[in-house]
Design an enzyme around this catalytic site. Structure first.
Site, PDB file in Angstrom:
ATOM      1  N   CYS A  85       0.834  -1.201   0.000  1.00  0.00           N
ATOM      2  CA  CYS A  85       0.000   0.000   0.000  1.00  0.00           C
ATOM      3  C   CYS A  85       0.878   1.264   0.000  1.00  0.00           C
ATOM      4  O   CYS A  85       1.533   1.541  -0.975  1.00  0.00           O
ATOM      5  CB  CYS A  85      -0.973  -0.041   1.173  1.00  0.00           C
ATOM      6  SG  CYS A  85      -2.307   1.152   1.038  1.00  0.00           S
ATOM      7  N   HIS A 194      -3.386  -5.718   1.183  1.00  0.00           N
ATOM      8  CA  HIS A 194      -2.655  -5.902   2.442  1.00  0.00           C
ATOM      9  C   HIS A 194      -2.550  -7.364   2.875  1.00  0.00           C
ATOM     10  O   HIS A 194      -3.405  -7.844   3.629  1.00  0.00           O
ATOM     11  CB  HIS A 194      -3.356  -5.120   3.552  1.00  0.00           C
ATOM     12  CG  HIS A 194      -3.206  -3.646   3.433  1.00  0.00           C
ATOM     13  ND1 HIS A 194      -2.272  -2.929   4.142  1.00  0.00           N
ATOM     14  CD2 HIS A 194      -3.852  -2.759   2.656  1.00  0.00           C
ATOM     15  CE1 HIS A 194      -2.361  -1.647   3.819  1.00  0.00           C
ATOM     16  NE2 HIS A 194      -3.318  -1.514   2.916  1.00  0.00           N
ATOM     17  N   GLU A 196      -0.662  -8.548   5.109  1.00  0.00           N
ATOM     18  CA  GLU A 196      -0.432  -8.644   6.563  1.00  0.00           C
ATOM     19  C   GLU A 196      -1.740  -8.597   7.350  1.00  0.00           C
ATOM     20  O   GLU A 196      -1.743  -8.887   8.551  1.00  0.00           O
ATOM     21  CB  GLU A 196       0.535  -7.532   7.016  1.00  0.00           C
ATOM     22  CG  GLU A 196      -0.076  -6.168   7.272  1.00  0.00           C
ATOM     23  CD  GLU A 196      -0.424  -5.401   6.011  1.00  0.00           C
ATOM     24  OE1 GLU A 196      -0.435  -6.002   4.917  1.00  0.00           O
ATOM     25  OE2 GLU A 196      -0.713  -4.199   6.123  1.00  0.00           O
TER      26      GLU A 196
END
Lengths: 223, 79
Positions: A85, A194, A196
């Site tokens: 991002c 994302h 994560e």
């Protein structure tokens, strides 16, 4: 394996990125943007957020921070680097990845679970996936529209530099549904969604994101 | 001190949804004669001594603008 996670002023997802590294079996190492010190890490993650409040252009000021000079040099020596991002925006601004991220075509911040198709399963960050595999991870951005000149997009496609494409709807108007790209040597990867945030069933839509962080551990051992 | 102005605007081939939103608002306000709006950035730099054109060009092209997506115009003071 020591995986660095850089914190810039305005980073938001550095803690989640460090947690993902730990769950994958790596040792997360906190790095600070203003230090000229990579602390002997084997790879680096640039997390999401709004470094410098997106002033000037998203990622532009963070890309000129002291530590980024060290990251650019280390990437030149083959160190794996992942930009998520805002981290992807920083890598484009730093010249480590081609193209640029601009305001979403519909002008809205878009936050949803997103299907991605893995096009390259042989980069340092994607070798635990299969080519053509569909994964679901969150996307959340206001300036995630990937753009480059048509000739440059043709060249990137020809060189197989597109790592991920959006499927089931393009969330931001990115050219050719591009969600992520890689460097010529496949060691630097950037994407807007994302991984994560998709590492545990309790908090994410899937655990599909964990593969990024297990992949790099193998890439570092192989290097 | 001299005043140096740098204007940055998206390249013509890069779509500008903010400019299009402004154009839409102008249409709703009855300003039908406006055909296109491109939104950009305007920087005003106060520079000590005589501005060094090469240095300012570098500042404009490497930090103030991203040459991948933006065009930049440097306006030096006329002497």
């Amino acid at each position: 394996m020591r995986i660095g996670v850089i914190t810039f002023p305005g980073s938001l997802d550095d803690v989640d990125a460090a947690r993902a590294v730990r769950l994958a079996g790596g040792e997360p190492v906190a790095l600070w943007h203003a230090d000229h010190d990579l602390k002997d890490v084997d790879a680096v993650v640039l997390p999401g957020g709004f470094s410098y409040g997106d002033y000037l252009r998203a990622g532009a000021i963070a890309a000129r921070s002291p530590l980024m000079a060290d990251v650019v040099a280390a990437a030149g020596d083959g160190m794996p680097v992942l930009g998520i991002c805002n981290g992807f925006q920083v890598l484009c601004e730093a010249g480590l990845l081609p193209g640029a991220l601009t305001r979403n075509s519909h002008l809205h911040f878009r936050n949803r679970d997103q299907v991605l198709v893995v096009e390259r399963a042989d980069t340092a960050w994607t070798q635990d996936y299969r080519p053509g595999q569909r994964i679901v991870i969150p996307v959340k951005n206001g300036e995630g529209r990937y753009v480059a000149a048509d000739a440059d997009l043709d060249r990137l496609e020809g060189e197989g530099r597109v790592v991920f494409r959006y499927a089931g709807g393009n969330p931001n108007g990115s050219s050719r549904d591009i969600a992520g790209v890689t460097s010529e040597n496949g060691r630097v990867v950037g994407l807007m969604p994302h991984p994560e945030h998709a590492i545990e069933d309790l908090t994410g839509p899937s655990t599909d994101g964990l593969g990024f962080f297990t992949s790099v551990l193998k890439a570092v051992v192989a290097a | 001190m001299s005043r140096v102005v740098v204007d940055v605007v998206l390249k013509p081939e890069i779509s500008d949804p903010q400019g299009q939103a402004v154009l839409g608002a102008l249409g709703r306000l009855g300003h039908d004669s406006v055909r296109s709006v491109r939104q950009g950035k305007h920087f005003v730099l106060e520079v000590e001594g005589t501005p060094d054109e090469a240095e300012l060009k570098q500042i404009a092209e490497t930090l103030l603008a991203n040459p991948v997506i933006e065009d930049v115009e440097l306006h030096l003071p006329k002497d």
